[in-house]
Design a protein around this motif. Structure first.
Motif, PDB file in Angstrom:
ATOM      1  N   VAL A 254      -4.011  51.788 -27.692  1.00 49.79           N
ATOM      2  CA  VAL A 254      -4.295  52.386 -26.980  1.00 49.79           C
ATOM      3  C   VAL A 254      -4.025  53.932 -27.197  1.00 49.79           C
ATOM      4  O   VAL A 254      -4.767  54.535 -26.277  1.00 49.79           O
ATOM      5  CB  VAL A 254      -3.195  51.838 -25.772  1.00 49.79           C
ATOM      6  CG1 VAL A 254      -2.540  52.594 -24.684  1.00 49.79           C
ATOM      7  CG2 VAL A 254      -3.415  50.421 -25.141  1.00 49.79           C
ATOM      8  N   ALA A 255      -2.845  54.523 -27.680  1.00 47.12           N
ATOM      9  CA  ALA A 255      -2.639  55.679 -27.497  1.00 47.12           C
ATOM     10  C   ALA A 255      -3.727  56.625 -28.709  1.00 47.12           C
ATOM     11  O   ALA A 255      -4.316  57.905 -27.673  1.00 47.12           O
ATOM     12  CB  ALA A 255      -1.345  55.503 -29.173  1.00 47.12           C
ATOM     13  N   ALA A 256      -4.206  55.229 -28.789  1.00 49.60           N
ATOM     14  CA  ALA A 256      -5.650  56.752 -29.708  1.00 49.60           C
ATOM     15  C   ALA A 256      -7.014  56.693 -28.929  1.00 49.60           C
ATOM     16  O   ALA A 256      -7.598  57.622 -28.822  1.00 49.60           O
ATOM     17  CB  ALA A 256      -5.801  55.054 -30.988  1.00 49.60           C
ATOM     18  N   ALA A 257      -6.938  55.720 -27.865  1.00 51.84           N
ATOM     19  CA  ALA A 257      -8.004  55.627 -27.164  1.00 51.84           C
ATOM     20  C   ALA A 257      -7.635  56.126 -26.400  1.00 51.84           C
ATOM     21  O   ALA A 257      -8.549  57.516 -25.507  1.00 51.84           O
ATOM     22  CB  ALA A 257      -8.060  53.847 -26.800  1.00 51.84           C
ATOM     23  N   GLU A 258      -6.081  56.845 -25.786  1.00 50.74           N
ATOM     24  CA  GLU A 258      -6.149  57.673 -24.796  1.00 50.74           C
ATOM     25  C   GLU A 258      -5.706  59.553 -25.086  1.00 50.74           C
ATOM     26  O   GLU A 258      -7.033  59.842 -24.147  1.00 50.74           O
ATOM     27  CB  GLU A 258      -4.591  57.703 -24.171  1.00 50.74           C
ATOM     28  CG  GLU A 258      -3.747  56.826 -23.541  1.00 50.74           C
ATOM     29  CD  GLU A 258      -3.181  56.045 -22.805  1.00 50.74           C
ATOM     30  OE1 GLU A 258      -2.477  56.809 -23.529  1.00 50.74           O
ATOM     31  OE2 GLU A 258      -2.795  55.145 -22.534  1.00 50.74           O
ATOM     32  N   ARG A 259      -6.144  59.367 -27.280  1.00 46.95           N
ATOM     33  CA  ARG A 259      -6.053  61.043 -27.252  1.00 46.95           C
ATOM     34  C   ARG A 259      -7.477  61.171 -26.726  1.00 46.95           C
ATOM     35  O   ARG A 259      -8.270  62.012 -26.873  1.00 46.95           O
ATOM     36  CB  ARG A 259      -5.512  60.631 -28.164  1.00 46.95           C
ATOM     37  CG  ARG A 259      -4.386  61.064 -28.418  1.00 46.95           C
ATOM     38  CD  ARG A 259      -3.700  61.000 -30.000  1.00 46.95           C
ATOM     39  NE  ARG A 259      -3.940  60.444 -31.058  1.00 46.95           N
ATOM     40  CZ  ARG A 259      -3.906  59.303 -31.279  1.00 46.95           C
ATOM     41  NH1 ARG A 259      -2.284  58.894 -30.359  1.00 46.95           N
ATOM     42  NH2 ARG A 259      -4.101  58.506 -32.012  1.00 46.95           N
ATOM     43  N   ALA A 260      -8.362  59.869 -27.189  1.00 49.90           N
ATOM     44  CA  ALA A 260     -10.161  60.251 -27.127  1.00 49.90           C
ATOM     45  C   ALA A 260     -10.466  60.608 -26.134  1.00 49.90           C
ATOM     46  O   ALA A 260     -11.528  61.458 -25.983  1.00 49.90           O
ATOM     47  CB  ALA A 260     -10.729  58.761 -27.689  1.00 49.90           C
ATOM     48  N   ASN A 261      -9.881  60.257 -25.020  1.00 47.66           N
ATOM     49  CA  ASN A 261     -10.163  60.200 -23.620  1.00 47.66           C
ATOM     50  C   ASN A 261     -10.153  61.410 -23.587  1.00 47.66           C
ATOM     51  O   ASN A 261     -10.606  62.274 -22.713  1.00 47.66           O
ATOM     52  CB  ASN A 261      -9.665  59.025 -22.691  1.00 47.66           C
ATOM     53  CG  ASN A 261     -10.071  57.478 -22.623  1.00 47.66           C
ATOM     54  OD1 ASN A 261     -11.470  58.102 -23.043  1.00 47.66           O
ATOM     55  ND2 ASN A 261      -9.494  57.286 -22.141  1.00 47.66           N
ATOM     56  N   ALA A 262      -8.690  61.449 -23.467  1.00 47.80           N
ATOM     57  CA  ALA A 262      -8.216  63.663 -23.152  1.00 47.80           C
ATOM     58  C   ALA A 262      -9.165  64.249 -24.093  1.00 47.80           C
ATOM     59  O   ALA A 262      -9.409  65.428 -23.533  1.00 47.80           O
ATOM     60  CB  ALA A 262      -6.860  63.592 -23.605  1.00 47.80           C
ATOM     61  N   ALA A 263      -9.736  63.961 -25.068  1.00 47.87           N
ATOM     62  CA  ALA A 263     -10.302  65.286 -26.363  1.00 47.87           C
ATOM     63  C   ALA A 263     -11.377  64.773 -25.078  1.00 47.87           C
ATOM     64  O   ALA A 263     -11.914  66.084 -24.993  1.00 47.87           O
ATOM     65  CB  ALA A 263     -10.471  64.595 -27.525  1.00 47.87           C
ATOM     66  N   GLN A 264     -12.173  64.172 -24.644  1.00 45.16           N
ATOM     67  CA  GLN A 264     -14.031  64.176 -23.904  1.00 45.16           C
ATOM     68  C   GLN A 264     -13.182  64.484 -22.743  1.00 45.16           C
ATOM     69  O   GLN A 264     -14.594  65.970 -22.156  1.00 45.16           O
ATOM     70  CB  GLN A 264     -13.745  62.708 -23.426  1.00 45.16           C
ATOM     71  CG  GLN A 264     -15.620  62.361 -23.113  1.00 45.16           C
ATOM     72  CD  GLN A 264     -16.815  63.457 -23.895  1.00 45.16           C
ATOM     73  OE1 GLN A 264     -16.481  62.725 -25.027  1.00 45.16           O
ATOM     74  NE2 GLN A 264     -17.094  64.260 -23.312  1.00 45.16           N
ATOM     75  N   ASP A 265     -12.189  64.555 -22.051  1.00 45.82           N
ATOM     76  CA  ASP A 265     -12.984  65.064 -20.713  1.00 45.82           C
ATOM     77  C   ASP A 265     -11.709  66.471 -21.233  1.00 45.82           C
ATOM     78  O   ASP A 265     -12.458  67.596 -20.020  1.00 45.82           O
ATOM     79  CB  ASP A 265     -10.538  64.607 -19.773  1.00 45.82           C
ATOM     80  CG  ASP A 265     -10.833  63.514 -20.112  1.00 45.82           C
ATOM     81  OD1 ASP A 265     -11.417  63.138 -19.459  1.00 45.82           O
ATOM     82  OD2 ASP A 265      -9.867  62.677 -19.864  1.00 45.82           O
ATOM     83  N   ARG A 266     -11.265  66.954 -22.054  1.00 48.29           N
ATOM     84  CA  ARG A 266     -11.532  68.847 -22.450  1.00 48.29           C
ATOM     85  C   ARG A 266     -12.276  69.312 -22.652  1.00 48.29           C
ATOM     86  O   ARG A 266     -12.953  70.337 -22.172  1.00 48.29           O
ATOM     87  CB  ARG A 266     -10.713  68.543 -23.525  1.00 48.29           C
ATOM     88  CG  ARG A 266      -8.610  68.972 -23.344  1.00 48.29           C
ATOM     89  CD  ARG A 266      -7.585  68.673 -24.195  1.00 48.29           C
ATOM     90  NE  ARG A 266      -8.056  69.202 -25.617  1.00 48.29           N
ATOM     91  CZ  ARG A 266      -7.329  68.003 -25.810  1.00 48.29           C
ATOM     92  NH1 ARG A 266      -6.143  67.150 -24.741  1.00 48.29           N
ATOM     93  NH2 ARG A 266      -7.533  66.976 -27.101  1.00 48.29           N
ATOM     94  N   ALA A 267     -13.320  68.077 -23.518  1.00 46.21           N
ATOM     95  CA  ALA A 267     -14.309  68.788 -24.222  1.00 46.21           C
ATOM     96  C   ALA A 267     -15.894  69.054 -22.069  1.00 46.21           C
ATOM     97  O   ALA A 267     -16.372  69.793 -22.552  1.00 46.21           O
ATOM     98  CB  ALA A 267     -15.312  67.837 -25.035  1.00 46.21           C
ATOM     99  N   ASP A 268     -15.094  68.196 -21.596  1.00 39.89           N
ATOM    100  CA  ASP A 268     -16.221  67.713 -20.437  1.00 39.89           C
ATOM    101  C   ASP A 268     -16.272  68.712 -19.441  1.00 39.89           C
ATOM    102  O   ASP A 268     -17.146  69.725 -18.786  1.00 39.89           O
ATOM    103  CB  ASP A 268     -16.166  66.412 -19.563  1.00 39.89           C
ATOM    104  CG  ASP A 268     -16.207  65.396 -20.315  1.00 39.89           C
ATOM    105  OD1 ASP A 268     -17.618  65.716 -21.370  1.00 39.89           O
ATOM    106  OD2 ASP A 268     -16.421  64.082 -20.250  1.00 39.89           O
ATOM    107  N   THR A 269     -14.154  69.462 -19.415  1.00 42.34           N
ATOM    108  CA  THR A 269     -14.414  70.453 -18.632  1.00 42.34           C
ATOM    109  C   THR A 269     -14.653  72.075 -18.932  1.00 42.34           C
ATOM    110  O   THR A 269     -14.758  73.017 -18.053  1.00 42.34           O
ATOM    111  CB  THR A 269     -12.543  71.169 -18.642  1.00 42.34           C
ATOM    112  OG1 THR A 269     -12.889  69.630 -18.140  1.00 42.34           O
ATOM    113  CG2 THR A 269     -12.116  71.946 -17.566  1.00 42.34           C
ATOM    114  N   ARG A 270     -14.100  72.192 -20.331  1.00 46.44           N
ATOM    115  CA  ARG A 270     -15.340  73.150 -21.499  1.00 46.44           C
ATOM    116  C   ARG A 270     -17.174  73.228 -20.919  1.00 46.44           C
ATOM    117  O   ARG A 270     -17.104  74.261 -20.083  1.00 46.44           O
ATOM    118  CB  ARG A 270     -15.079  73.100 -22.935  1.00 46.44           C
ATOM    119  CG  ARG A 270     -13.561  73.639 -22.913  1.00 46.44           C
ATOM    120  CD  ARG A 270     -12.883  73.867 -24.028  1.00 46.44           C
ATOM    121  NE  ARG A 270     -13.559  73.176 -25.126  1.00 46.44           N
ATOM    122  CZ  ARG A 270     -12.431  71.740 -25.400  1.00 46.44           C
ATOM    123  NH1 ARG A 270     -11.175  72.188 -25.228  1.00 46.44           N
ATOM    124  NH2 ARG A 270     -12.794  70.688 -26.731  1.00 46.44           N
TER     125      ARG A 270
END
Length: 424
Positions: A254-270
């Motif tokens: 779950v933590a790995a998936a949440e980190r992947a989601n957070a990284a994707q959110d940052r990429a989408d925001t950039r």
């Protein structure tokens, strides 16, 4: 024992190897059957032969897991109301994962199409296997404590394995002493999977906590192996250990998936920042065109996207940043609509004047007016053309003159009414 960095614990800290005292192989429940290993990786095309082997094994595994969960569901009816309530939520989560995995398997088999796999199909198979399950809105995975969860197919399979083992133990479906050998083997394999995941956690308190939890489980597994080697009955110790190990593995996934989601959110925001910055520059050009073309021109502040600063790395800061970014986007929408509307009004007035002039020419060719009317028409038209030719164009005067020109043209070119028809 503590773990730090990406270095695994020394071999001496791991449970000792154990050879079961019984000579015959123990019967196994489905909890010991792990999901098949996924071929290739994301972006790596999957050959037809590997895809066929994987899909065959995955279909068997999915069917077995469904039977396991059905058995757990039936066993729940024998529990007390409090125990049923406690286990039903996890069973619902497990069934949700099973449904998402089964749906993805259907897509994989459709893409495989009996072995008719070309280059594009091989790439699609790789994306379907190693891409996120929640890329399709019909495959929405959720856990009670964390909300939505985005995982790949192999991660979802491992998590379902852990959940199934946990549910079987909690529903008193754990195998008896004859299956202790297989269950201990599965425990050791689960501990190694967890050991491989701990170094993937970013350095800090979370990694230290995961390493400490793994160290405690290592000691418990080692104690279990020693007891079994001495011939003790370890059936009552395996179930709780299976649950704790499955919970730790689930937490890490779950933590790995949440980190992947957070990284994707940052990429989408950039990416959104880049798009809004380019759009803001285009709207500034539109503003300059509008000011040069019409008067009075609207004046709106066009926000500077870069003034928001860099995209934050932490989740809390990212949420606030995205809210400010949304306000910037709305401000750009308003500016775009306002300046575009001002230019559109100018074009509308010019188009109206042209249409009225063309209509006048057509009617005058059939019915030439007298000199006085002709002079009035020329005077209004020349005044209107003078205003339309000014830069910037005064839109208020231009619209009024265009309306007056249209009204006068209508009045002098309208066919006279017939008194007899009017009386009727």
């Amino acid at each position: 024992m503590t773990l730090s960095g990406a270095v695994p614990p020394p071999p001496s800290s791991r449970p000792p190897e154990w050879t079961p005292p019984s000579a015959g192989p123990a019967g196994t429940r489905s909890g010991g059957s792990a999901a098949p290993a996924a071929p290739g990786g994301l972006g790596v095309p999957v050959p037809a032969a590997e895809a066929q082997t994987y899909l065959t094994a995955l279909r068997q595994w999915v069917a077995q897991r469904r039977a396991d969960l059905s058995e757990v569901d039936s066993a729940i009816l024998r529990l007390s109301s409090a125990e049923q309530t406690a286990i039903t939520t996890d069973l619902t989560v497990a069934l949700t994962f099973w449904k998402a995995i089964n749906d993805r398997l259907t897509l994989l088999e459709t893409t495989f199409d009996g072995g008719r796999v070309g280059a594009k199909e091989a790439e699609r198979l790789s994306t379907l296997i190693h891409g996120r399950l929640d890329s399709n809105t019909t495959e929405h995975l959720s856990l009670p404590a964390t909300g939505s969860l985005a995982v790949s197919l192999p991660e979802a399979c491992r998590l379902l394995d852990s959940l199934t083992r946990t549910l079987q133990a909690r529903a008193s479906l754990a195998p008896g002493a004859a299956e202790a050998t297989q269950r201990i083997t599965v425990l050791r394999a689960g501990a190694e999977r967890v050991r491989d995941q701990v170094p993937l956690v970013p350095a800090g308190p979370d990694r230290d906590d995961a390493a400490e939890r793994l160290a405690r489980l290592d000691r418990r597994v080692g104690d279990l192996v020693e007891r079994a080697r001495r011939g003790a009955d370890v059936g009552g110790l395996i179930g709780p250990l299976e649950i704790d190990l499955a919970v730790l593995e689930r937490d890490l996934i779950v933590a790995a998936a949440e980190r992947a989601n957070a990284a994707q959110d940052r990429a989408d925001t950039r990416q959104q920042v880049e798009e809004l910055d380019a759009r803001a520059e285009a709207i500034r050009s539109l503003e300059r065109r509008c000011i040069a073309a019409v008067t009075p021109a609207p004046h709106l502040a066009i926000p500077n996207v870069r003034a928001l600063g860099p995209v934050p790395g932490e989740a809390a800061g990212l949420a606030g940043y995205r809210q400010r970014l949304d306000r910037v986007a709305r401000a750009l929408d308003l500016a775009h609509e306002t300046y575009a509307a001002a230019l559109a009004e100018r074009d509308e007035i010019i188009g109206l004047a042209g249409a009225v002039g063309a209509m006048l020419e057509a009617r005058l060719a059939a019915h030439p007016p007298d000199d006085e009317v002709q002079d009035d028409l020329e005077a209004i038209r020349s005044r209107l053309e003078a205003v339309l030719g000014r830069t910037p164009m005064p839109t208020t005067r231009a619209r009024a003159l265009a309306a007056a020109f249209q009204s006068y043209v209508d009045s002098v070119t309208r066919p006279p009414s017939r008194p007899g028809r009017a009386q009727q």
